[in-house]
Scaffold this active site. Structure first.
Site, short mmCIF file in Angstrom:
data_model
loop_
_atom_site.label_atom_id
_atom_site.label_comp_id
_atom_site.label_asym_id
_atom_site.label_seq_id
_atom_site.Cartn_x
_atom_site.Cartn_y
_atom_site.Cartn_z
N LEU A 1 0.84 -1.19 0.00
CA LEU A 1 0.00 0.00 0.00
C LEU A 1 0.88 1.26 0.00
O LEU A 1 0.63 2.20 -0.76
CB LEU A 1 -0.93 -0.03 1.22
N VAL B 1 2.44 1.83 -3.49
CA VAL B 1 1.50 2.36 -4.47
C VAL B 1 1.08 3.78 -4.11
O VAL B 1 0.97 4.65 -4.98
CB VAL B 1 0.28 1.42 -4.61
N GLU B 2 0.85 4.03 -2.83
CA GLU B 2 0.38 5.36 -2.40
C GLU B 2 1.44 6.45 -2.58
O GLU B 2 1.13 7.53 -3.06
CB GLU B 2 -0.06 5.32 -0.93
N SER B 3 2.68 6.17 -2.13
CA SER B 3 3.67 7.25 -2.07
C SER B 3 5.05 6.88 -2.62
O SER B 3 5.96 7.71 -2.56
CB SER B 3 3.86 7.67 -0.62
N TYR C 1 -6.40 1.10 -8.85
CA TYR C 1 -5.65 1.07 -7.60
C TYR C 1 -5.69 -0.29 -6.91
O TYR C 1 -4.65 -0.81 -6.51
CB TYR C 1 -6.23 2.14 -6.67
#
Length: 185
Positions: free
Chosen positions: A54, A57-59, A145
């Site tokens: 996570l 993918v997020e940051s 996502y």
């Protein structure tokens, strides 16, 4: 404390990803933020590989990341979410991981352990998932996502297992991931 993970064998007849006890694949705490990821994942009964996926993918593991919508830090917490989980400085990596893992834990509980719905809610908000009848919302960003996080999750677990055992584990069935849109629409 048990860790919980998704693996291909955890798919139920209804086709939803569910949680099951950890199969013992070791998480590398030597990576950046690895100790915090493992600590917070364990304290929230999460698999550190899911948390790491996570974050990737997020940051892209950037604690200074800020999205155009205002999400902040490694786990891209919205200011209201950070406040809800008592995170005063969402740019502080360990605090951000603490808030993000608590939020993910609560989303998994809210959606009865359905990893896809929890990830969709993490991206689009829990109200969006509820408004769409507890399905992945039809937003292109969210539709992209969820499989991206799950693909990264599979790759991290397979890579760690390969390092630990010298054996490449198969990734979860790609057809199951590709059917996300048709199952959730």
């Amino acid at each position: 404390q048990d860790l919980y993970v998704f693996t291909g064998s955890a798919i139920k007849a209804d086709g939803r990803y569910r949680l099951r006890p950890n199969d013992g694949v070791a998480f590398d705490v030597q990576q950046p933020y690895g100790e915090a990821i493992q600590r917070e994942a364990r304290s929230n009964s999460l698999d550190p590989f899911l948390v790491d996926a996570l974050i990737a993918v997020e940051s892209n593991h950037n604690p200074g990341a800020r999205s155009a919508k205002g999400a902040i830090g490694l786990m891209q917490l919205m200011p209201d979410t950070a406040k809800r989980y008592g995170i005063a400085d969402p740019y502080h990596a360990e605090s951000n991981i603490r808030g993000g893992t608590r939020y993910l834990r609560d989303l998994l509980a809210m959606f009865d352990g359905d990893v896809e719905l929890a990830l969709a809610a993490y991206n689009a908000g829990e109200n969006a998932v509820i408004r769409h009848g507890k399905h992945v919302p039809p937003y292109p960003e969210t539709q992209d996502y969820v499989p991206r996080v799950l693909k990264k999750y599979d790759a991290l677990r397979a890579g760690s297992a390969e390092k630990a055992k010298g054996v490449q584990l198969p990734l979860a069935n790609a057809n199951e991931r590709n059917s996300l849109k048709s199952r959730r629409s």
